[in-house]
Design a protein around this motif. Structure first.
Motif, short mmCIF file in Angstrom:
data_model
loop_
_atom_site.label_atom_id
_atom_site.label_comp_id
_atom_site.label_asym_id
_atom_site.label_seq_id
_atom_site.Cartn_x
_atom_site.Cartn_y
_atom_site.Cartn_z
N MET A 160 15.58 38.86 57.68
CA MET A 160 15.62 37.45 58.07
C MET A 160 16.50 36.65 57.10
N VAL A 161 16.13 36.77 55.84
CA VAL A 161 16.84 36.00 54.82
C VAL A 161 18.31 36.39 54.80
N LYS A 162 18.48 37.71 54.94
CA LYS A 162 19.85 38.20 54.89
C LYS A 162 20.67 37.66 56.08
N ASN A 163 20.00 37.65 57.24
CA ASN A 163 20.64 37.15 58.44
C ASN A 163 21.08 35.71 58.29
N LYS A 164 20.17 34.91 57.77
CA LYS A 164 20.43 33.49 57.62
C LYS A 164 21.60 33.27 56.66
N LYS A 165 21.55 34.08 55.61
CA LYS A 165 22.60 33.94 54.60
C LYS A 165 23.97 34.29 55.20
N SER A 166 23.97 35.38 55.99
CA SER A 166 25.26 35.79 56.54
C SER A 166 25.74 34.74 57.55
N GLY A 167 24.76 34.07 58.20
CA GLY A 167 25.13 33.01 59.13
C GLY A 167 25.82 31.86 58.40
N ILE A 168 25.26 31.50 57.27
CA ILE A 168 25.88 30.42 56.48
C ILE A 168 27.25 30.84 55.97
N LEU A 169 27.32 32.08 55.56
CA LEU A 169 28.58 32.61 55.06
C LEU A 169 29.64 32.57 56.16
N LYS A 170 29.19 32.98 57.36
CA LYS A 170 30.09 33.00 58.50
C LYS A 170 30.60 31.59 58.78
N LEU A 171 29.67 30.65 58.77
CA LEU A 171 30.04 29.27 59.05
C LEU A 171 31.05 28.78 58.01
N LYS A 172 30.79 29.17 56.76
CA LYS A 172 31.67 28.74 55.68
C LYS A 172 33.07 29.33 55.89
N LYS A 173 33.07 30.58 56.36
CA LYS A 173 34.35 31.24 56.57
C LYS A 173 35.10 30.67 57.77
N GLU A 174 34.30 30.27 58.77
CA GLU A 174 34.94 29.79 59.99
C GLU A 174 35.14 28.28 60.00
N LEU A 175 34.60 27.61 59.00
CA LEU A 175 34.69 26.15 58.97
C LEU A 175 36.14 25.65 59.06
N PRO A 176 37.09 26.25 58.33
CA PRO A 176 38.47 25.76 58.44
C PRO A 176 38.98 25.79 59.87
N PHE A 177 38.56 26.80 60.64
CA PHE A 177 39.00 26.89 62.04
C PHE A 177 38.49 25.70 62.84
N HIS A 178 37.21 25.39 62.65
CA HIS A 178 36.64 24.24 63.38
C HIS A 178 37.36 22.95 62.99
N LEU A 179 37.64 22.82 61.70
CA LEU A 179 38.31 21.60 61.24
C LEU A 179 39.72 21.48 61.82
N MET A 180 40.41 22.61 61.90
CA MET A 180 41.75 22.58 62.46
C MET A 180 41.73 22.13 63.91
N LEU A 181 40.70 22.54 64.63
CA LEU A 181 40.64 22.21 66.06
C LEU A 181 40.18 20.79 66.31
N LEU A 182 39.55 20.19 65.30
CA LEU A 182 38.93 18.88 65.51
C LEU A 182 39.89 17.81 66.07
N PRO A 183 41.06 17.59 65.45
CA PRO A 183 41.93 16.53 65.98
C PRO A 183 42.33 16.77 67.44
N GLY A 184 42.70 18.00 67.75
CA GLY A 184 43.10 18.32 69.12
C GLY A 184 41.96 18.12 70.10
N ILE A 185 40.76 18.53 69.68
CA ILE A 185 39.59 18.38 70.54
C ILE A 185 39.30 16.90 70.80
N LEU A 186 39.36 16.11 69.74
CA LEU A 186 39.08 14.68 69.89
C LEU A 186 40.05 14.02 70.85
N ILE A 187 41.34 14.27 70.64
CA ILE A 187 42.35 13.64 71.48
C ILE A 187 42.23 14.11 72.92
N THR A 188 42.00 15.43 73.09
CA THR A 188 41.84 15.95 74.44
C THR A 188 40.62 15.34 75.11
N PHE A 189 39.55 15.19 74.32
CA PHE A 189 38.35 14.60 74.90
C PHE A 189 38.64 13.19 75.39
#
Lengths: 306, 298
Positions: A1-30
Motif C-alpha cells: 500500500m505504502v509503496k503504491n502510494k509512494k510510487s504514485g506520488i513519484l509518478k505524478l512528480k515525474k509527469e508533472l512537467p508534461f501536465h504543465l506544458m499542456l496547460l496553456p494549450g488546454i486553457l486556450i482550447t477550452f
C-alpha cells in the motif's frame, strides 16, 4: 500500500512537467473551442445578444429549426452546398491524380520541377487575392478571358453574374487554385510504388500507358480511396472563403452556401438563434461524416491521425 | 528512377506520348501563371490601354501611376503593418503552443498517463466546432473585439500542426532522452536542448503553416475588428477589391484622370502577393515535405 502510494506520488512528480506544458494549450482550447460548443445552446433559444452568451435567455425549443425549414433561402443554400461540395470533392480527387500520373511520366527533371512550381503557386494566394484576380480576368467587359473569347468569336458570358454559370465557375476556379497542391500527395504515393514491378512489366513488353494503368494506378489506389474517404467529412463545406469573395446578390439562388447564409442572417441581420441552429445542423452532420470517415479510414486503411 | 531503363528503345508512340504529355502539363502550368502575369501587366499599363482592352500579358503604355497611388495610401501601409504584427505575434504563439503541446503528447502511454485523455481533448475540436455565432459571441464576451488578440487567440492551438509535430517527435529515438535524464536534465531542458534542435524541418513546416494562415486570413479581421482603419491586409483588400461600393468611393477624383479603378486594383493585388511570392521557394519545399509527412502515413 505504502509503496503504491509512494510510487504514485513519484509518478505524478515525474509527469508533472508534461501536465504543465499542456496547460496553456488546454486553457486556450477550452475557452475558444469548448465554450463555443456550449454556446450552441443558442440554437434552442430566442437569443437576445445584449444579455450575453450565458445570460438569462428564453428557451424556445425547436422554433429556430422550424423557422429555417420554412425559409426558402436556407433550403436553397443547403442544396447548393451539397452540389458544389460534391463536385469539388470528386474533381478535387480525379484531377490531381491525373496530373500526378502525368507529372510522373515526365523525364526531364527541369520541366517537372518548373511545372510543379507553377501549379502549386495559386494555393498559397489568399482567396481574397485569388478572387480579386478572378473578378478582374473574368469580367465580361474588359477581362482577359473575355478578350480571348472575342478573338475566337465567342460572346463572353458573365461567369460570376449568371445563375447558370456561377456554380461551374465556383467549382472550376476552386480546382484551379488547389489541384497543384493536391498532386503532392499522389506524387508522394507514386514514389512508394515498388520499382521492380515496372522492370517486370518492361520485360513483358508493356508500354508506358499500360504501365501507368496496370501498375501506377493500382499502386496508389489505396491512397486515392483513403483521400476520398477523408474528403467525405467536407460534404457541408463548400468553401466559405471562396464563395463569400465571389458571390453577389444576383447569384444567391445558385451560389449561396450554408456558411455564407449563416453569416448573412447571423452577423449581418443579427438573427442569432436561427443562424446558430443552422450551424448546429451543419456541425452535427459534419461530425457524423468525419467520424464515420475516420473510422472507415482506420478500419480499412489503418490510417491513424495520432 | 524507373526512367533509366526505358532507354532500351524509344518507340514512336512513346515519343508522341512524351510530347503530348509535356504539352498538356505546360498548358496547365501556364493556366496557373498567366492570371498573375495578366494582373501585373494591367497594373503597369496606362488607364486608356486597359480601358481599351489592349492589355493581355505585356504592359501597354507602361505607367507606374497606379503603384504611386497605392504606395502613397496610408490605409494600404497601415493594414500591411497590422498583418506583419499579426504574423509575428501569431506565428510565435502558434509555434510555441504547438511545440509544448506536441511534446508531452508524443510520449507513450506508459511514460505519460494522461496522454489519451489530453489527445482526445484536442482531437474533439477537429470533429465538432461551435460554429460562427457561438464563436463570435465567445470572442466578444472575452472582450477581445477590436483587439489584435481576437485574430490570434481563437486559432492559437493549431491541432493539425500539433499532430504533425507529435508524429515527428515520436520518431526521435528514446535513448537520447534516457541519456539526458541520466545526466539530470529536466523535461523542459530535454525539449529545448534535444528535441527542438533536431526537429528543424518540422518546426519550419509548422512555422510556414502558421505564416500562411495568418498572412492569408481575412474573415476574422472583418468580424472581430470593428474599425476598418485597423484591418489586416487581407480584410482591407476584401473591402477594396471585392466590395465594389467601397472601392469606387475610395478613389479620389484627381487620381482618376491618370489611373483607373482596375489598374489600382491590380497594383494592390500584385503588391499584396509580393511577400508570399518572395517566400514561395521556401514555402513550396517545406510544404511538400510537410504534406507528405502529415497526410500519407502507413
Amino acid at each position: 500500500m505504502v509503496k503504491n502510494k509512494k510510487s504514485g506520488i513519484l509518478k505524478l512528480k515525474k509527469e508533472l512537467p508534461f501536465h504543465l506544458m499542456l496547460l496553456p494549450g488546454i486553457l486556450i482550447t477550452f475557452i475558444f473551442s469548448y465554450i463555443p460548443m456550449l454556446g450552441m445552446k443558442i440554437a434552442f433559444q430566442k437569443f437576445i445578444p445584449a444579455k450575453g452568451l450565458f445570460g438569462d435567455q428564453i428557451w424556445n425549443g425547436l422554433d429556430n429549426f422550424t423557422y429555417l425549414i420554412n425559409m426558402p433561402g436556407a433550403m436553397t443554400a443547403l442544396k447548393n452546398t451539397i452540389i458544389i461540395a460534391f463536385w469539388k470533392i470528386i474533381l478535387g480527387i480525379i484531377i490531381p491524380v491525373i496530373v500526378a500520373l502525368m507529372l510522373n511520366e515526365v523525364r526531364s527533371s527541369k520541366l517537372r520541377r518548373s511545372v510543379q512550381t507553377a501549379i502549386y503557386l495559386p494555393y498559397f494566394l489568399s482567396w481574397v487575392i485569388f478572387a480579386g484576380i478572378l473578378i478582374d480576368i473574368l469580367s465580361p467587359s474588359g477581362g482577359v478571358v473575355a478578350q480571348m473569347l472575342r478573338v475566337i468569336g465567342v460572346d463572353p458570358p458573365f461567369f460570376l453574374g449568371s445563375n447558370k454559370l456561377f456554380q461551374p465557375t465556383l467549382i472550376w476556379t476552386d480546382i484551379w487554385k488547389s489541384f497543384g497542391f493536391g498532386t503532392i500527395v499522389y506524387l508522394a504515393a507514386i514514389t512508394g510504388v515498388d520499382t521492380s514491378l515496372y522492370e517486370a512489366a518492361t520485360m513483358d513488353g508493356a508500354g508506358r500507358l499500360q504501365k501507368m494503368w496496370h501498375i501506377t494506378l493500382p499502386g496508389i489506389r489505396m491512397v486515392v480511396v483513403l483521400m476520398s474517404v477523408l474528403a467525405l467529412g467536407n460534404v457541408l463545406n463548400a468553401g466559405f472563403d471562396q464563395v463569400q469573395n465571389l458571390i453577389s446578390p444576383q447569384v444567391y439562388s445558385s451560389g449561396d452556401i450554408l456558411d455564407t447564409f449563416i453569416y448573412r442572417i447571423g452577423l449581418i441581420d443579427a438573427q442569432f438563434g436561427p443562424a446558430t441552429a443552422l450551424g448546429v445542423f451543419k456541425s452535427a452532420v459534419s461530425c457524423l461524416f468525419i467520424s464515420v470517415s475516420y473510422y472507415v479510414a482506420y478500419k480499412f486503411f489503418d490510417y491513424r491521425i495520432f | 528512377m524507373k526512367k533509366s531503363k526505358s532507354k532500351i528503345k524509344t518507340s514512336a508512340g512513346s515519343k508522341i506520348f512524351t510530347f503530348i504529355n509535356a504539352l498538356i502539363l505546360i498548358l496547365l502550368a501556364l493556366i496557373c501563371i498567366l492570371p498573375i502575369i495578366n494582373v501585373l501587366a494591367t497594373s503597369l499599363s496606362s488607364n486608356t490601354a486597359v480601358a481599351g482592352g489592349k492589355v493581355a500579358f505585356w504592359p501597354v503604355e507602361f505607367s507606374l501611376e497606379s503603384y504611386k497611388y497605392v504606395l502613397g495610401k496610408t490605409a494600404f501601409w497601415r493594414s500591411m503593418g497590422v498583418t506583419i504584427l499579426r504574423c509575428i505575434l501569431g506565428v510565435s504563439v502558434n509555434v510555441f503552443l504547438c511545440v509544448i503541446s506536441a511534446y508531452p503528447l508524443s510520449k507513450s502511454n506508459k511514460r505519460f498517463h494522461g496522454r489519451t485523455a489530453y489527445t482526445w481533448f484536442f482531437f474533439l475540436t477537429m470533429l465538432i466546432n461551435g460554429g460562427l455565432i457561438p464563436t463570435f459571441m465567445t470572442v466578444k464576451s472575452a472582450g477581445l473585439l477590436g483587439s489584435i488578440w481576437a485574430l490570434i487567440l481563437p486559432g492559437a492551438v493549431p491541432v493539425f500542426s500539433v499532430v504533425l509535430m507529435l508524429n515527428f517527435f515520436r520518431a526521435v529515438p528514446e535513448e537520447l532522452e534516457e541519456a539526458a535524464i541520466v545526466d539530470g536534465a529536466s523535461q523542459w531542458q530535454i525539449l529545448m536542448k534535444i528535441f527542438i534542435p533536431i526537429s528543424k524541418a518540422s518546426m519550419a513546416t509548422v512555422c510556414l503553416f502558421a505564416i500562411v494562415f495568418h498572412w492569408n486570413s481575412w474573415f476574422d479581421g472583418i468580424i472581430y475588428i470593428n474599425t476598418p482603419a485597423q484591418y489586416p491586409l487581407q480584410s482591407y483588400l476584401n473591402t477594396v477589391l471585392i466590395d465594389a461600393t467601397t472601392a469606387t468611393s475610395a478613389i479620389d477624383m484627381d487620381a482618376l484622370a491618370l489611373i483607373s479603378d482596375r489598374t489600382i486594383k491590380c497594383a494592390q493585388i500584385f503588391l499584396s502577393m509580393l511577400p508570399i511570392m518572395a517566400a514561395y521557394p521556401f514555402l513550396q519545399r517545406y510544404f511538400v515535405k510537410g504534406m507528405t509527412l502529415g497526410s500519407v502515413k502507413g
